[in-house]
Structure formats: C-alpha cells, structure tokens
Write a protein that holds these residues in place. Structure first.
Motif, PDB file in Angstrom:
ATOM      1  N   TYR A  44       7.653   5.548  -5.697  1.00  0.00           N
ATOM      2  CA  TYR A  44       6.207   5.688  -5.839  1.00  0.00           C
ATOM      3  C   TYR A  44       5.805   6.864  -6.724  1.00  0.00           C
ATOM      4  N   GLU A  95      -3.406   7.735   4.465  1.00  0.00           N
ATOM      5  CA  GLU A  95      -4.016   6.855   3.455  1.00  0.00           C
ATOM      6  C   GLU A  95      -3.096   6.713   2.235  1.00  0.00           C
ATOM      7  N   SER A  96      -2.504   7.831   1.811  1.00  0.00           N
ATOM      8  CA  SER A  96      -1.604   7.809   0.644  1.00  0.00           C
ATOM      9  C   SER A  96      -0.330   7.049   0.957  1.00  0.00           C
ATOM     10  N   LYS A  98       0.001   4.589   3.081  1.00  0.00           N
ATOM     11  CA  LYS A  98      -0.338   3.167   3.088  1.00  0.00           C
ATOM     12  C   LYS A  98      -0.454   2.630   1.668  1.00  0.00           C
ATOM     13  N   GLU A  99      -1.055   3.424   0.785  1.00  0.00           N
ATOM     14  CA  GLU A  99      -1.172   3.027  -0.618  1.00  0.00           C
ATOM     15  C   GLU A  99       0.206   2.843  -1.252  1.00  0.00           C
ATOM     16  N   ALA A 100       1.133   3.748  -0.933  1.00  0.00           N
ATOM     17  CA  ALA A 100       2.490   3.659  -1.488  1.00  0.00           C
ATOM     18  C   ALA A 100       3.213   2.412  -0.994  1.00  0.00           C
ATOM     19  N   GLU A 102       1.824  -0.425  -0.012  1.00  0.00           N
ATOM     20  CA  GLU A 102       1.194  -1.608  -0.609  1.00  0.00           C
ATOM     21  C   GLU A 102       1.638  -1.800  -2.054  1.00  0.00           C
ATOM     22  N   GLU A 103       1.832  -0.692  -2.743  1.00  0.00           N
ATOM     23  CA  GLU A 103       2.183  -0.758  -4.156  1.00  0.00           C
ATOM     24  C   GLU A 103       3.668  -1.009  -4.391  1.00  0.00           C
ATOM     25  N   THR A 156       1.610  12.147  -1.027  1.00  0.00           N
ATOM     26  CA  THR A 156       0.181  12.460  -0.994  1.00  0.00           C
ATOM     27  C   THR A 156      -0.270  13.153  -2.273  1.00  0.00           C
ATOM     28  N   SER A 159      -0.427  10.726  -5.165  1.00  0.00           N
ATOM     29  CA  SER A 159      -1.593   9.854  -5.028  1.00  0.00           C
ATOM     30  C   SER A 159      -2.857  10.564  -5.501  1.00  0.00           C
ATOM     31  N   ARG A 163      -4.934   9.814  -9.038  1.00  0.00           N
ATOM     32  CA  ARG A 163      -6.329   9.420  -8.895  1.00  0.00           C
ATOM     33  C   ARG A 163      -7.273  10.372  -9.638  1.00  0.00           C
TER      34      ARG A 163
END
Length: 358
Positions: A44, A95-96, A98-100, A102-103, A156, A159, A163
């Motif tokens: 990631y 949150e970060s 979860k984003e990792a 998903e990606e 984190t 991310s 962003r």
C-alpha cells in the motif's frame, strides 16, 4: 539534546512509551502483524523505505535514471513529523487501514476486514501501563511500543500524504522524488532553498486538518551532504551520487570490549558487520578507506587485536559493494538443486562427517 548540553546532573527530555509486548492484545497483535499487516504495508505505502538498504537502492536508482543536468543542480532535503504517534487519531488509523484493505486486498471478505479492524481497535484501546505505582491510559494518539505500531503508522501517514500532498500537482511540482521511513522523510527538490521553506509551510497547511505537523526540515544544495537514517548523501556538480556513513554527534562509538566474556565469534561478527556496513553505505573507495581506518581505531580502543580488524578491513575494501538483500535470489541461484538440511544433536556428528560430502 545537543552534545554540549549532556553534562552530569542534566535531565534529558523523556516521555512514556507503552510496552505492549506484554499487553492483553499481544498474541493477536503478533499474529495479524506477521500474517497480514506487514505485507499490506509494503503493497500500500508507495513512499515507504523499510531500512537504510531501501534508502540506498532508492538513491542509486535516482543517480541512474535522472538526467545529469537535473542531478548536478538538485537540492537534497529531509523532514521529520512532530510527535507522530501522539498526533495520529485512532479513528483515522482505522479509516486508513480499511482504505488499504479495499485497495490492495479486494479478495478479503467484508467480514474478515471487520474482524481485522476490531482486533486493531482492541490493540489501540489496550494502551495502558503502570509506572512508579501509577496506572496510565493513553488519552490521545496511538501506542508506540506494540507489534502493530509501525505498520499502522506507515499506512496512516501514507494515506494522509497521498490525500493531502502527493496528489496535489502544484505542491509537488518541484519535488523530483520523495520517500519516507515512518516519520522521517527525504527527497530531491528542484527549486530554490527559499522556495523549499514555502513548500514545507504549504505541507503543514495541508496536513493540519489531520493533526500532523512537520517541525524539522533541512535542505542542502549540490555538493553538501545531508543526513538521513545512518546515511549522508548528496549529488556533486557532475551529477554523481556521493554517500557516506552518518553517526550522531552523541555516538561514542564504544564497542563491546574484547576482554568481555563472550564467544570469539561475537567479536569477529562485530568487526565484520561494522566494516561491511560501511562498505554497503559508502560508494567511494577513498572515502571508504578513511572511514574504515577510523573504525579500526575505535576497535583498537576496545581492545580488539589489530590482526582481526586488519583482515576485516581489507576484505571490505576488496569486496564489491552490494545492495541486494540476502533473501533476494538470482535466477541462477533459484535453479540450483535445493540442499538437504540435517538437524543433529551435540556429540552425534561423527557419523555425519564420515558419510556426508560438503
């Protein structure tokens, strides 16, 4: 602290660090770190440097791939996040993460990701400890002493940086390349030194909503060394990368005394690793020779035999610089028939010596 401030009676700055290696979430932390988060972190985090070997490989790639006209004028920079772990919001960490997932892990089911997030949340809430008879619970930030801390911080921060910074073409227009080791960053800058200060200010403006702040930064012009991890590096007027060993001013360079009660291989290992650490970092033979001579003097002060240090120094000087990890095998090495490993017990090796050809 500065070296001249380290005097008897001075109290250096301290802060509490939660030692979660014996915490209630220890077993799950170790399990998910080894089986899931370490690989996820690598896949990631596009700006990640895992150690100084990664940093050297990155610098060598910059020397190889950049035009001479760029390298001969580039400014090298470093920066540091202020109190990173204390500044990270637990909700932002989850949150970060979860984003990792998903990606980079679309094959992971929703239930599995929720299970993983709950275990991480449990780990973050387990940041409690006792110090001098008093119990403490972390009121802000995330723990710094657990098995998941580094992976969660890297995920984190990447991310946030992607962003708020990396995705902004205007902010990144003068940045040739940027890398990061947890809260320490380094890169190559194509603008003026004055504009770099404005760049750091714009970074802090973008990072402020996420609670992050870069409180230390340095930029050095061509030919001036800058330190990052245990490396000093710069590009010279000809566009050539120059690397050197970096030691902190407070490093006493005190090695295990040779008269200590340790096996002989311990001392030879210390000398060998010290010499070849310099061989890996330093890319100039004359500079390497000077640093190894200095290293030999420190070993002499610790009582090491001159014959031991001379042998290791000579071997390092005549060895080719190699940045390949031991775990990285060439195609030829992979095609070799695997060896057979034999585990024996003490005192039962005589028959093995007679029957096995080395």
């Amino acid at each position: 602290m500065e070296k001249d401030l380290l005097k008897p009676g001075v109290e250096p700055p301290v802060r509490l660090i939660t030692a979660l290696q014996d915490g209630v979430s220890k077993r799950s932390d170790v399990f998910i770190a080894e089986n899931y988060l370490r690989d996820l972190e690598k896949d990631y985090c596009g700006d990640l440097l895992q150690d100084n070997t990664d940093a050297l490989v990155w610098l060598d790639s910059m020397e190889k791939n950049l035009e001479v006209s760029v390298k001969s004028k580039v400014n090298c920079f470093t920066y540091d996040f202020k109190a990173l772990y204390d500044s990270l919001s637990p909700n932002l960490v989850l949150e970060s993460l979860k984003e990792a997932t998903e990606e980079c892990r679309p094959e992971w089911s929703t239930d599995f990701v929720e299970w993983l997030l709950k275990l991480v949340d449990l780990s973050l809430k387990s940041s409690v400890g006792i110090f001098e008879g008093n119990w403490y619970k972390q009121r802000k930030g995330v723990p710094t002493g657990g098995s998941l801390c580094v992976q969660l911080a890297n995920i984190t921060v990447f991310s946030i940086m992607r962003r708020a910074v990396y995705g902004d073409e205007d902010i990144m227009k003068n940045v040739i390349s940027a890398k990061r080791y947890i809260d320490d960053g380094a890169g190559l800058y194509n603008g003026s030194i004055d504009s770099f200060k404005d760049w750091i200010a714009s970074l802090n403006e973008q990072l402020s909503p996420f609670g992050l702040n870069i409180d230390e930064s340095t930029i050095c012009p061509t030919n001036d060394y800058i330190s990052f991890l245990d490396i000093q590096f710069c590009f010279d007027d000809s566009g050539n990368l120059q690397t050197d060993l970096y030691t902190k001013p407070t490093d006493s360079r005190a090695y295990l005394n040779f008269n200590s009660a340790h096996p002989s291989h311990t001392f030879s290992g210390i000398v060998h690793s010290g010499c070849f650490r310099s061989r890996k970092i330093i890319n100039n033979h004359d500079r390497l020779e000077r640093r190894l001579k200095e290293l030999g003097a420190f070993f002499k002060n610790a009582g090491y035999p001159e014959s031991l240090t001379k042998k290791a120094i000579q071997k390092a000087l005549t060895s080719e610089r190699c940045l390949k990890r031991k775990s990285e095998k060439t195609q030829a090495e992979e095609s070799v028939t695997p060896s057979i490993r034999v585990v024996s017990t003490y005192g039962s090796d005589i028959d093995l010596d007679h029957n096995i050809k080395y």
